[in-house]
Scaffold this active site. Structure first.
Site, PDB file in Angstrom:
ATOM      1  N   TYR A 162       0.839  -1.201   0.000  1.00  0.00           N
ATOM      2  CA  TYR A 162       0.000   0.000   0.000  1.00  0.00           C
ATOM      3  C   TYR A 162       0.869   1.243   0.000  1.00  0.00           C
ATOM      4  O   TYR A 162       1.290   1.717   1.056  1.00  0.00           O
ATOM      5  CB  TYR A 162      -0.879   0.022   1.254  1.00  0.00           C
ATOM      6  CG  TYR A 162      -2.069  -0.899   1.231  1.00  0.00           C
ATOM      7  CD1 TYR A 162      -2.328  -1.727   0.134  1.00  0.00           C
ATOM      8  CD2 TYR A 162      -2.955  -0.955   2.295  1.00  0.00           C
ATOM      9  CE1 TYR A 162      -3.428  -2.570   0.117  1.00  0.00           C
ATOM     10  CE2 TYR A 162      -4.057  -1.791   2.279  1.00  0.00           C
ATOM     11  CZ  TYR A 162      -4.289  -2.599   1.193  1.00  0.00           C
ATOM     12  OH  TYR A 162      -5.384  -3.434   1.190  1.00  0.00           O
ATOM     13  N   ILE A 168       0.086 -11.146  -3.677  1.00  0.00           N
ATOM     14  CA  ILE A 168       0.268  -9.705  -3.540  1.00  0.00           C
ATOM     15  C   ILE A 168      -1.089  -9.056  -3.573  1.00  0.00           C
ATOM     16  O   ILE A 168      -1.905  -9.322  -4.466  1.00  0.00           O
ATOM     17  CB  ILE A 168       1.136  -9.175  -4.706  1.00  0.00           C
ATOM     18  CG1 ILE A 168       2.527  -9.794  -4.632  1.00  0.00           C
ATOM     19  CG2 ILE A 168       1.202  -7.649  -4.683  1.00  0.00           C
ATOM     20  CD1 ILE A 168       3.305  -9.708  -5.936  1.00  0.00           C
ATOM     21  N   LYS A 169      -1.312  -8.179  -2.595  1.00  0.00           N
ATOM     22  CA  LYS A 169      -2.577  -7.460  -2.539  1.00  0.00           C
ATOM     23  C   LYS A 169      -2.294  -5.985  -2.747  1.00  0.00           C
ATOM     24  O   LYS A 169      -1.497  -5.389  -2.035  1.00  0.00           O
ATOM     25  CB  LYS A 169      -3.210  -7.696  -1.181  1.00  0.00           C
ATOM     26  CG  LYS A 169      -4.473  -6.915  -0.963  1.00  0.00           C
ATOM     27  CD  LYS A 169      -5.166  -7.383   0.307  1.00  0.00           C
ATOM     28  CE  LYS A 169      -6.301  -6.460   0.657  1.00  0.00           C
ATOM     29  NZ  LYS A 169      -5.860  -5.304   1.462  1.00  0.00           N
ATOM     30  N   VAL A 170      -2.957  -5.404  -3.756  1.00  0.00           N
ATOM     31  CA  VAL A 170      -2.809  -3.971  -4.013  1.00  0.00           C
ATOM     32  C   VAL A 170      -4.191  -3.342  -4.115  1.00  0.00           C
ATOM     33  O   VAL A 170      -5.206  -4.035  -4.212  1.00  0.00           O
ATOM     34  CB  VAL A 170      -2.018  -3.707  -5.318  1.00  0.00           C
ATOM     35  CG1 VAL A 170      -0.557  -4.131  -5.172  1.00  0.00           C
ATOM     36  CG2 VAL A 170      -2.658  -4.408  -6.496  1.00  0.00           C
TER      37      VAL A 170
END
Lengths: 307, 307, 307, 307, 307
Positions: free
Chosen positions: A171, A203-205
């Site tokens: 983030y 991966i979290k965006v």
């Protein structure tokens, strides 16, 4: 095991069979099992925003058991939360839903220009609680980012040695970026690259806008005519930034919005080749029946059951 | 073991039998044994405020043996203090009162805008001294808070591995908050949530006012009409913020006040479903006979022997 | 073993037989053996003030052997010094005088508003050099104090585990205090309390004045009419602040003064129930014969051989 | 072993036979073997000032082998250098010259008001490379000094445990001192004392001037009439400051000067009872034949072969 | 093994057979095997500049497999990259190209006056991934440089103990230097010296200009008439600064330039006795066929197949 899951696992050639087993648990659980898509329920807002802001709209959500039940009933791939929420119900629901233990957290009682997160649980905690992955947040753009990357380095190494999967919430924020920059397409793609280079499996965006924040990047996007106009274009680009699609990239929502808007975003993620969604506030801040209905509609899109 | 204690222990499903044994020791000791309520004697004021400010009003209290005797005679569930006070009498009273070793402390010789505490004893100290729990203070709202959370993370993990219980004093203060904010209902509930998410078994907070400190929280309290008018309402809300009541939350008093006011507060805690009180200055800063009388009245309220 | 030493050892019920043995070595050595009183020779001024300022007045004192001999000939209970001075002669005088190894030190080449000390030797050094105790300085009132307390925490725990005694020099200074505050009675009592709560067996403080530095403390001293007018009163109060006299508290002198003034102070310490003196500059900065005479007079007072 | 070396070893009564063996290797090697005097070749200027500034005047000196050969041919007692220079030729000259591995270093690409050094090699490196001693620089007077003392504490303890000797370069500088203060006689004596108290076996200081930097010291030098007028006086005083001559104190030169001036300084060191010289730039920044001639003349003075 | 490689290995006399084996793997792989020259493909720009800026010009380069294939097809000596890129394809190309794992990295989302890098992988990672060397960047001239040197100290020691080779990217920058100073000849030579003294086996620097940044250095360059006019002169000087040519020094290019300019630089490196090139952006930011052609031309120069 179905072909798509096998294909995804083949991207992680440097990982142990233990870690591959845990990645496959995430991919083979719930309604989207075997599709290569994921919908994950994350609940760290009690820590990040405060309990009333998170749960007063739907008071059963104060109870740590609620989220396990919601994730199980909805057929999510996994449930992600900080130590306390996992400790509070892991024995009651052991083996019924893959758990991602979030190892760092931040509270909202003091806002800092260059934010960081506190390390609030450990790989050993993840193991004793039966989690199949550990999760960390990083803030690319913050003066504290290198300390965050370094801590992840050690913990990810320990997690991989223990056969766990590694999930990174990337983030961008901090003094290197203004508000628009946090979700700019160049920054979002960069955030995915950093997480991938740090060794993340998943991966979290955030969903990117078409804004470009860095001048040096803008020149390249313009010169090379990188398509970033539609949401699907941008999702496709971010997925490309994560090793040409050879890392699982999922996208987060944000504060509560209309269902139509959420579903449109999900279609954009699907059309751009994204791997799924992580849906927190839009699921647990409404009555459970409503949440189940929304999650059902989201999963139908990912499963290809609706357009 | 009685039903209420069994019920409370059932909330801690991720803990070892060793830790459950120590939590049950706290719940099954003294006059409130088996009620699920606790009255704890804490004496860290010698370190926190200085010896004369703490003990000159009742000079026998300079002696570390005094507080053990007071806690035992009053029938408290436990006695909590820093290393020196515990070392000074633990052998003399071994096995006669559950001990909570306070692992961090602060002095008043220098006031800092963003306070922290020094780590003054260890989990190993707790074990060699026969304590059944370790205690820590955190200051949500201070720029030092993340370092405090992280230190607790490691020590709580070590304590749990050693079969001890973990008590967190969650006292918001620091540059993120003004004076009124330190006891605001939203902040107090948030403080309880943070301690719970950090893995505390027992959480100690201050009694909240009806003030709301954070704008983002105020919107929610107003929109969702969270009841916070009476003290009982606020206690009930704070207990809800600690995992819907599935964590033991106790409340602290403050400087010496009239007995009537103290007893009214205790009734509010009881009516709101709080788990008890931690009474320091109001017990050891008066003659022992007077303290025993006050503690007797408090315990009667919690035990349901008076209204 | 005589009654008074037995009584003193009884206060340290949480310590191992090894540590009690070393405390008793300090109490049972030299001319004051068995009286419960101590006169200790400390020589860290070479490090703290510089060699010429410390030893030019009496050049034999540049030699590390000199101080061992002075302490032995005078019949002191112990000799305290930094690593180099102890290493420089410990083999020559092994077994002839109890040694306190000072583990931290400060030099005077840079003065800082919030002073600290460097850690210059270890518990392992103390063991290999045959010391019976380790000593540390803390500066309550300095912004660096918590780091000092925390380092002591670890080293004291290690020392206790190794059967050594722990001596704390508690010297308030730093940005929390003005010059008068450093020796104010409230601050001195607080300094003794902090050392005791940190787990010190022996506490060294400066002789306090009747000044009160903290407003919150002044109110209590006045309201409770704590006697602080005579030096004996103040010594008695400081001893009370160290767990009602259940910790050994000794007092330091300062720069060279007239013998009459020193002896008057010693009488004040004795009359107030202090446990003895630590006499550095007033002993080694004069010719040895003169030093022996002064120390003889001091010990006579503590031994009750003169009024 | 000759009497003088035996006498010197007798000062280090707290050290192991292993460390004494290594100190005796330094004292019994080269042309000054057995005299109790030392001439050491130090070459850390490549790191400290840069390669061209150090070696362009005599290009063979860029090669790490050159300095080993120079030290061996000149009959020096030892050769001191950072990791790279030692690694670069230690195997080629193994056993032919005692090595002092310099464990910390500083570069000149950024000058800081309060300088420190980076830790660039380890005790383990010293052992694997066959060194008989480790060396460190400290900067008394710098705000970074305590961190330097503390790091030395740990490394010196490890070195002694491994049977190595410990050499400290004690170079006052930093915000506590002005330029003249860095070589003032009081400061230089204090620097020697600090190194000795930190447990150094061999202490290297700069040649002092007759300037006195600290007011508190000046009073004592004047009152006690400490002789500091001639260089020999000052050397004698600095040696006295290092435990009355019971620690080996050697003196460094500085930038290239006339040979006459260098030899006059050496005579001053000898006359004042100094233990020798450490000659860097004045030896390797000239042609080897010239360097050998100068070193020959220096050693003749120390050996008493010339006046 | 051919003579030149044997000669080079002879410079590393303090290293283990394991490390020599890995250095020889680098020297004996690819088209330049046995020549003593190296061309290495480094790809850390995804992390350092961002993915689009690095790979949009040649989209196949988003894929971690691409760079392995490019390095193998071109016949490079080695491929260097951060953790993620190596993990992403190491199993697919195991044993086909020597790997240098880059252990630290920096992103471009926040620029700092005194830059540093984050530690993003470990020696253990290098071993499990089959790398033959670890690589680090240092920034001489930055206020953070000492922390970088110290971290390298520990990791290089660990790498050597594990039989790996150590590669240092020595890139001067930070508040001690202006922009021109970063590539000044004195600074570049100093950067090579620092890396060599830190124990690097292979040193990577930028091509220096004839600018001299430090006054103290300028005096020496002028007085000693050090030749720095042609690129070959400057390369020769930098190689001399790395232990008179007894350390492998390679040079980096920079942003994309004309092929003619690149090849002219390569000839300068060859003529000055440099050991080779590290070619990143100029190889992977063009189509693979074009890159292979350029690399072919470069290797021909180093191999002596063209002038």
């Amino acid at each position: 095991m179905n072909d798509r899951v096998q294909e995804i696992l083949s991207w992680y050639g440097s990982d142990s069979p233990g870690t591959l087993t845990n990645i496959s648990r995430l991919l083979n659980h719930g309604r989207l099992a075997g599709t290569g898509k994921l919908v994950i329920l994350p609940v760290d807002q009690g820590f990040e925003h405060g309990p009333a802001r998170s749960f007063a709209a739907n008071p059963p959500a104060y109870d740590p058991r609620y989220h396990f039940e919601l994730a199980i009933e909805a057929g999510c791939n996994a449930y992600a939360a900080p130590l306390g929420f996992i400790e509070g119900a892991a024995r009651d629901y052991a083996g019924r839903i893959p758990i991602i233990l979030k190892l760092n957290n931040k509270d909202a009682l003091l806002e800092e220009k260059d934010p960081t997160q506190a390390w609030t649980s450990s790989v050993e905690d993840a193991l004793r609680l039966g989690a199949c992955a550990v999760g960390f947040t990083i803030y690319p753009g913050s003066a504290e980012r290198f300390a965050m990357y370094e801590r992840i380095r050690g913990l990810a190494e320990e997690a991989k040695r223990s056969g766990l999967a590694v999930v990174v919430w990337s983030y961008p924020r901090g003094s290197g970026l203004d508000k628009d920059g946090e979700t700019a397409i160049d920054v979002c793609g960069y955030a995915a690259q950093i997480a991938a280079q740090l060794g993340a499996h998943i991966i979290k965006v955030k969903l990117p806008t078409s804004h470009i924040a860095q001048d040096a990047a803008r020149k390249v996007y313009e010169k090379e005519k990188v398509p970033i106009e539609s949401l699907a274009d941008r999702v496709r680009h971010v997925v490309q930034c994560a090793f040409a699609g050879r890392r699982i990239v999922i996208f987060s929502g944000g504060p509560a919005e209309s269902d139509d808007k959420i579903l449109a975003e999900v279609r954009g993620i699907r059309d751009g080749g994204g791997f799924g969604s992580i849906i927190g506030r839009n699921s647990f801040q409404r009555k459970k029946a409503d949440a189940l209905k929304l999650l059902d509609n989201i999963m139908k899109i990912y499963a290809g059951q609706v357009s």
